[in-house]
Design an enzyme around this catalytic site. Structure first.
Site, PDB file in Angstrom:
ATOM      1  N   HIS A 168      -9.505  -7.279  10.592  1.00 10.61           N
ATOM      2  CA  HIS A 168      -8.272  -7.844  10.262  1.00 10.61           C
ATOM      3  C   HIS A 168      -7.912  -7.639   8.905  1.00 10.61           C
ATOM      4  CE1 HIS A 168      -4.845 -10.540  10.988  1.00 10.61           C
ATOM      5  NE2 HIS A 168      -4.854 -10.850   9.567  1.00 10.61           N
ATOM      6  N   CYS A 169      -6.936  -6.719   8.673  1.00  6.31           N
ATOM      7  CA  CYS A 169      -6.528  -6.241   7.022  1.00  6.31           C
ATOM      8  C   CYS A 169      -5.390  -7.487   6.870  1.00  6.31           C
ATOM      9  CB  CYS A 169      -6.214  -5.110   7.502  1.00  6.31           C
ATOM     10  SG  CYS A 169      -5.582  -4.425   5.517  1.00  6.31           S
ATOM     11  N   PRO A 170      -5.413  -8.170   5.968  1.00  8.06           N
ATOM     12  CA  PRO A 170      -4.228  -8.837   5.464  1.00  8.06           C
ATOM     13  C   PRO A 170      -3.320  -8.022   4.681  1.00  8.06           C
ATOM     14  CG  PRO A 170      -6.132  -9.418   4.016  1.00  8.06           C
ATOM     15  CD  PRO A 170      -6.691  -8.617   5.206  1.00  8.06           C
ATOM     16  N   GLY A 173      -1.132  -6.952   7.285  1.00 10.02           N
ATOM     17  CA  GLY A 173      -0.486  -7.819   7.972  1.00 10.02           C
ATOM     18  C   GLY A 173      -0.519  -7.637   9.453  1.00 10.02           C
ATOM     19  N   ASN A 174      -2.017  -7.207   9.860  1.00 10.19           N
ATOM     20  CA  ASN A 174      -1.979  -7.097  11.291  1.00 10.19           C
ATOM     21  C   ASN A 174      -3.704  -6.639  11.515  1.00 10.19           C
ATOM     22  OD1 ASN A 174      -1.698  -6.942  13.947  1.00 10.19           O
ATOM     23  ND2 ASN A 174      -0.244  -5.121  13.948  1.00 10.19           N
TER      24      ASN A 174
END
Length: 382
Positions: A168-170, A173-174
């Site tokens: 999960h890559c902040p 944002g997804n």
């Protein structure tokens, strides 16, 4: 007089999907709810490129070549397109089991494991699956009530099982999964090239402007005040970005060459004590890169914009025109007068039948009967 009118309210499936996601543009855009760092990513990229195009590019295009801003614009547009494609797409979310599917899986597990004595811990819910003559374990997800496909994992932030889950890559944002990993890789690759490009030509701009200023040229004296503030700011942003973005690009290049995910690398799935060989690797770097970056992209299985129809009954106030020969309202007539002549009921629209309104199944079930949704064809095979 109030008339009951049946209306159908159109509800899209994305409005009823579980999980912690945000949908925009009527379900066409799908993101995680935590989007603050994504806005920071947009601000850094747009701000740095805007300063570069506004100040350095004009001077470099005149002094060196007009191709410098053109190539920078191409890199910028490509990086932004891949970023938005990564952030706004379905990463490969696996739908949760329907009630009947979940009940069937529970019965299957109980029949396999038998009854567990009270106080004892039940055995792990695992299925064995063979891939390239190697046994791979499929783990059961207690939230989604399914046996996850190979390489899938449950994201605790989005609360969804994602196929070929990477991480999960902040910053985007997804989640990064099977359906958007190639765009994520192309984004960090193009961003690395853009950062190196801007950083290099900022240094060139500093050297040319300072030499022109020392030579006493008018152009150098006009540009030097902006050089001391804005250009130094761009150089600092690019310098600190290089360490993270270029390093991340190198790491994912290594993973692509091995056909491996970040989740598998962190857990040591193929490099642990067992030294199990990666069953998804073709043993060839070119084949692995072609499969990950150029293979067919599977369609989304969520059907986010599918329609769920819900019927609503609303009462509308209406009055019937009365001519000289029209009878009095029904409330003023006796029990036997309702059948004489043209009554008020004959002026109303007759209530639609079941076949005309296509009432949903919830309206046709007998009391106490549970809904029986269709089983998913892919899961029924398990």
């Amino acid at each position: 007089m109030s008339v009951m009118v049946a209306r159908k309210k159109v509800v899209r499936k994305w409005e009823k999907l579980p999980g912690r996601n945000t949908f925009c543009c009527d379900g066409r855009i799908m993101m995680a709810r935590q989007k603050g760092i994504f806005y920071l990513t947009l601000f850094l990229i747009l701000g740095t490129c805007a300063l570069f195009f506004a100040f350095e590019c004009r001077y470099l295009a005149v002094q060196l070549s007009p191709a410098i801003p053109v190539f920078a614009a191409v890199l910028f547009l490509f990086a932004m397109a891949t970023l938005l494609r990564t952030s706004f797409s379905d990463p490969g979310v696996i739908p949760r089991a329907l009630p009947d599917e979940a009940a069937f899986i529970e019965m299957e597990i109980e029949a396999t494991n038998g009854t567990v004595p009270q106080g004892q811990r039940p055995p792990p819910r695992i299925k064995n699956f063979q891939i390239n003559n190697q046994i791979v374990k499929l783990k059961y997800c207690y939230t989604c009530k399914i046996f996850r496909p190979p390489r899938a994992s449950h994201c605790s932030i989005c609360d969804n099982c994602v196929e070929r889950f990477d991480h999960h890559c902040p910053w985007v944002g997804n989640c990064v999964g099977k359906r958007n990993y190639r765009y994520f890789y192309l984004f960090i690759l193009s961003l690395s090239l853009l950062t190196i490009y801007i950083f290099t030509f900022n240094i060139v701009y500093v050297a040319l402007s300072e030499s022109a200023w020392r030579a006493g040229e008018l152009g150098g004296r006009e540009l030097f005040p902006s050089l001391t503030v804005l250009t130094v700011l761009e150089v600092l942003i690019c310098f600190f970005t290089l360490w993270s973005v270029v390093g991340l690009t190198g790491f994912h290049t290594f993973l692509v060459a091995l056909n491996q995910t970040t989740n598998e690398d962190i857990k040591g799935s193929w490099t642990g004590k067992n030294r199990v060989q990666n069953p998804y690797s073709h043993g060839n770097i070119v084949k692995n890169c072609c499969e990950v970056l150029c293979g067919p992209l599977p369609p989304s299985v969520l059907d986010r914009r599918g329609i769920l129809q819900q019927e609503e009954s609303t009462a509308q106030e209406g009055s019937c025109p009365q001519g000289p020969g029209t009878q009095e309202p029904l409330a003023t007539q006796g029990p036997g007068q309702a059948q004489e002549g043209h009554s008020v009921l004959s002026l109303q629209v007759p209530a639609p039948s079941v076949s005309d309104t296509e009432m949903p199944e919830e309206k046709q079930r007998t009391p106490g009967e549970l809904p029986v949704p269709p089983l998913d064809a892919g899961r029924a095979e398990h």
